[in-house]
Design an enzyme around this catalytic site. Structure first.
Site, PDB file in Angstrom:
ATOM      1  N   GLY A   1       0.751 -14.312  -5.405  1.00  0.00           N
ATOM      2  CA  GLY A   1      -0.756 -14.963  -4.950  1.00  0.00           C
ATOM      3  C   GLY A   1       0.241 -15.673  -3.774  1.00  0.00           C
ATOM      4  O   GLY A   1       0.050 -16.189  -2.402  1.00  0.00           O
ATOM      5  N   GLY A   2       1.143 -15.126  -3.296  1.00  0.00           N
ATOM      6  CA  GLY A   2       2.237 -15.445  -1.858  1.00  0.00           C
ATOM      7  C   GLY A   2       2.849 -16.696  -2.360  1.00  0.00           C
ATOM      8  O   GLY A   2       3.020 -17.476  -1.454  1.00  0.00           O
TER       9      GLY A   2
ATOM     10  N   SER B   1       3.614  -8.868  -7.196  1.00  0.00           N
ATOM     11  CA  SER B   1       3.758 -10.150  -5.703  1.00  0.00           C
ATOM     12  C   SER B   1       5.183 -11.202  -6.095  1.00  0.00           C
ATOM     13  O   SER B   1       6.140 -10.520  -6.243  1.00  0.00           O
ATOM     14  CB  SER B   1       3.036 -10.212  -5.299  1.00  0.00           C
ATOM     15  OG  SER B   1       2.775 -10.371  -4.525  1.00  0.00           O
TER      16      SER B   1
ATOM     17  N   GLU C   1       1.183  -0.126  -0.484  1.00  0.00           N
ATOM     18  CA  GLU C   1       1.578  -1.562  -0.410  1.00  0.00           C
ATOM     19  C   GLU C   1       0.804  -1.986   0.393  1.00  0.00           C
ATOM     20  O   GLU C   1       0.823  -3.573   0.528  1.00  0.00           O
ATOM     21  CB  GLU C   1       2.932  -1.321  -0.634  1.00  0.00           C
ATOM     22  CG  GLU C   1       3.519  -1.334  -1.751  1.00  0.00           C
ATOM     23  CD  GLU C   1       2.786  -2.130  -3.078  1.00  0.00           C
ATOM     24  OE1 GLU C   1       2.395  -2.935  -3.244  1.00  0.00           O
ATOM     25  OE2 GLU C   1       3.640  -1.762  -4.546  1.00  0.00           O
TER      26      GLU C   1
ATOM     27  N   HIS D   1      -2.727  -3.504  -3.083  1.00  0.00           N
ATOM     28  CA  HIS D   1      -1.276  -4.221  -3.269  1.00  0.00           C
ATOM     29  C   HIS D   1      -1.928  -4.625  -4.512  1.00  0.00           C
ATOM     30  O   HIS D   1      -3.102  -5.099  -4.415  1.00  0.00           O
ATOM     31  CB  HIS D   1      -1.367  -4.825  -2.377  1.00  0.00           C
ATOM     32  CG  HIS D   1      -0.193  -5.688  -2.436  1.00  0.00           C
ATOM     33  ND1 HIS D   1       1.916  -5.872  -3.000  1.00  0.00           N
ATOM     34  CD2 HIS D   1      -0.168  -7.745  -2.956  1.00  0.00           C
ATOM     35  CE1 HIS D   1       2.055  -7.296  -3.292  1.00  0.00           C
ATOM     36  NE2 HIS D   1       1.198  -7.758  -2.747  1.00  0.00           N
TER      37      HIS D   1
END
Length: 602
Positions: A144-145, A226, A353, A466
């Site tokens: 989730g960055g 991620s 991606e 992604h």
């Protein structure tokens, strides 16, 4: 009429059945209530496929980071006396939900599905039944960055993996965004990396408690996707984390990616910028921290979005930083020095991606059409995704990914921008990370996931996106009601088996001789396995040419042309001044000439 012997037999049978029910009930309750170091927890039995899994949802692993604990490292829990009811997911950590496509399943599936709260440091455990002894443990870290995410999403449900592979699955919530990664480096009140320290404390909890659930604390594999994979690879680099797990799986992310870790100066600048936006600009750090701790978390969320310019996409507003504690240096440096946990890793990427990021603001892109973009829109996209890069640098990308190929198809610019983002942010850093690991003799395995799910709600042009291998890792296609294909169920079972084998033995092939064996990744041949619904195949040197562009050529272009824009600006300013001087001189000369001519006529 029944004989006396028959009646006695029936009575005996009834007593036996009653005893069996009582013993079974007692055994079940014993399995559902587990005694941890902090107190007893009650789970629940879930029917899964043709069997049962016991789930413990929402077990606290740290004190709630409220009040004076906001922005601090997580604190150890105290004991409780009652039985903790671990039968439903806990709160999600405060975060900004994705509101770009309201009601659209493709984006809504990643939004938090439980209440938001700062009281969010809980974990979940799924164990197969009957309760195992010394089972391998797999700990999931969501992506989730570093800005969003929660362990309670249906796509992260650990019940299928626990049931089919008889492993214990654990997942945890950790703080994200400014509440998880705000940093005033060197200040223990706001040290930065709080979200990573949350994860680390959850790993410590597993070491202390997992044996009570039937798990083996000496056989623990971290896996994540991620930013979750970035987190996993940071634990590989962190001396404090290394003793807390055995192996690691990285899905579409690594700590050496350009988005994963920011510098000390950048972290502090963003903290001060947020403080300014929120009305907490003070004379010293102590006053800033005090002010920020008194702000409503919702106000912090709204303002943290403003810290990075809105025309910059694929950015992490608040994320990991080199703090000298959790992380001692930049990941690239630690990789070069070989300062990482010596173990086995399994790493991989998806075919497309980049597409997941394009529909969030790249010029000409939309989830509602084919996104056939022009050359100009491609160039505008490069400006957005590479904001600090000179025009020469962007032209180098355009030439390499488009012009060099002499591709005449209408979709060439769309596919090129997908490749640019995917290669630069995900694929090439993951390959570089794996290469550095394998060079020191550590066993590494690499996959290339190329199956587009039949249930994917995003448009066809976005391909194998992604994040969309996760449902296959967690066995969602085994849920018949969801209408996955039979081939997808087989693929999911295969992937779960690969992952579990790797967790158990350090080798995805396990102890069986499969028809296609997954070879180890070596820096020389770089073998990898394709994962799809047909049959896996072995290839070598995935996107080697493109990755050489990013690792060897592009940095030199930046080094040689990094100041060209500034030099050009200075030249233009100098030319403008010179031009003004010349015009002024010319005017004065003309004035002088006319006056001279006037004088000559007298």
């Amino acid at each position: 009429m029944q004989s006396k012997g028959t009646i006695i037999s029936i009575q005996f049978l009834l007593r036996f059945l009653l005893l069996w029910v009582l013993i079974g009930k007692s055994h079940t309750e014993e399995d559902i209530i587990i005694t941890t170091k902090n107190g007893k927890v009650r789970g629940m039995n879930l029917p899964v496929l043709d069997g049962t899994v016991t789930a413990f949802l929402g077990i606290p692993y740290a004190q709630p980071p409220l009040g004076r604990l906001r922005f601090k490292k997580p604190q150890f829990l105290t004991k409780w006396s009652d039985i903790w009811n671990a039968t439903k997911y806990a709160n999600s950590c405060y975060q900004n939900a994705d509101q770009s496509f309201p009601g659209f399943p493709g984006s809504e599936m990643w939004n938090p599905n439980t209440d938001l709260s700062e009281d969010c440091l809980y974990l979940n455990v799924w164990i197969p039944t009957p309760k195992p002894k010394n089972a391998t443990v797999m700990i999931w870290i969501y992506g989730g960055g570093f800005q969003t995410g929660t362990s309670s999403l249906p796509v992260y449900d650990g019940k299928f993996l626990a049931r089919v592979e008889r492993v214990i699955v654990v997942s945890m919530n950790y703080r994200v965004g400014a509440l998880g990664f705000l940093a005033l480096p060197g200040n223990p009140e706001v040290p930065g990396n709080m979200g990573l320290f949350d994860q680390q404390l959850a790993l410590q909890w597993v070491q202390k408690n997992i044996a009570a659930f039937g798990g083996n604390p000496k056989s623990v594999t971290l896996f994540g996707e991620s930013a979750g994979a970035g987190s996993v690879s940071l634990h590989l680099l962190s001396p404090r984390s290394q003793p807390l797990f055995t192996r690691a799986i990285l899905q579409s992310g690594s700590s050496n990616a350009p988005w994963a870790v920011m510098s000390l100066d950048e972290a502090k600048n963003r903290t001060l910028t947020l403080a300014k936006f929120i009305g907490c600009s003070k004379e010293n750090d102590t006053e800033i921290i005090k002010c920020l701790r008194n702000k409503d978390p919702q106000e912090i969320l709204l303002n943290e979005l403003l810290v990075v310019p809105s025309d910059t996409l694929l950015s992490v507003n608040f994320g990991p930083v080199v703090d000298g504690d959790f992380l001692t240096d930049m990941p690239d440096t630690l990789l070069q020095l070989g300062q990482f946990k010596k173990t086995q890793i399994l790493v991989g990427v998806n075919k497309d991606e980049g597409t997941a990021f394009l529909v969030y603001g790249a010029p000409g892109f939309s989830k509602d059409n084919d996104s056939i973009i022009t050359r100009k829109e491609f160039q505008e996209g490069l400006k957005i995704y590479f904001p600090g890069v000179s025009e020469f640098g962007r032209e180098a990308i355009l030439f390499y990914y488009v012009d060099l190929l002499d591709d005449q198809r209408a979709e060439k610019y769309r596919e090129a921008l997908d490749d640019v983002l995917g290669d630069y942010n995900i694929i090439c850093p993951a390959l570089e990370f794996t290469t550095k690991f394998s060079e020191l003799g550590n066993n590494a395995f690499f996959y290339y996931f190329e199956h587009r799910s039949s249930q994917l709600p995003w448009p066809e042009w976005m391909g194998v996106m992604h994040g969309y291998e996760i449902e296959f890792v967690f066995g969602l296609p085994l849920e018949r009601r969801v209408n996955y294909t039979r081939a997808e169920e087989i693929l999911s079972r295969s992937i779960m088996n690969y992952w579990a084998n790797f967790a158990k033995y350090g080798n995805p092939n396990g102890t069986q001789n499969n028809s296609t064996r997954w070879p180890a990744f070596r820096s020389t041949d770089q073998k990898y396995l394709t994962l799809n619904a047909e049959s896996p195949k072995v290839y070598t040197k995935l996107r080697a040419q493109q990755c050489r562009f990013w690792t060897l050529f592009f940095p030199k272009v930046l080094e040689m042309t990094g100041n060209i824009d500034e030099a050009e600006r200075e030249w233009r300013a100098g030319f403008y001044r010179w031009n003004n001087y010349m015009m002024d001189w010319k005017n004065q000369f003309n004035d002088y000439t006319s006056k001279k001519e006037s004088c000559a006529g007298l």
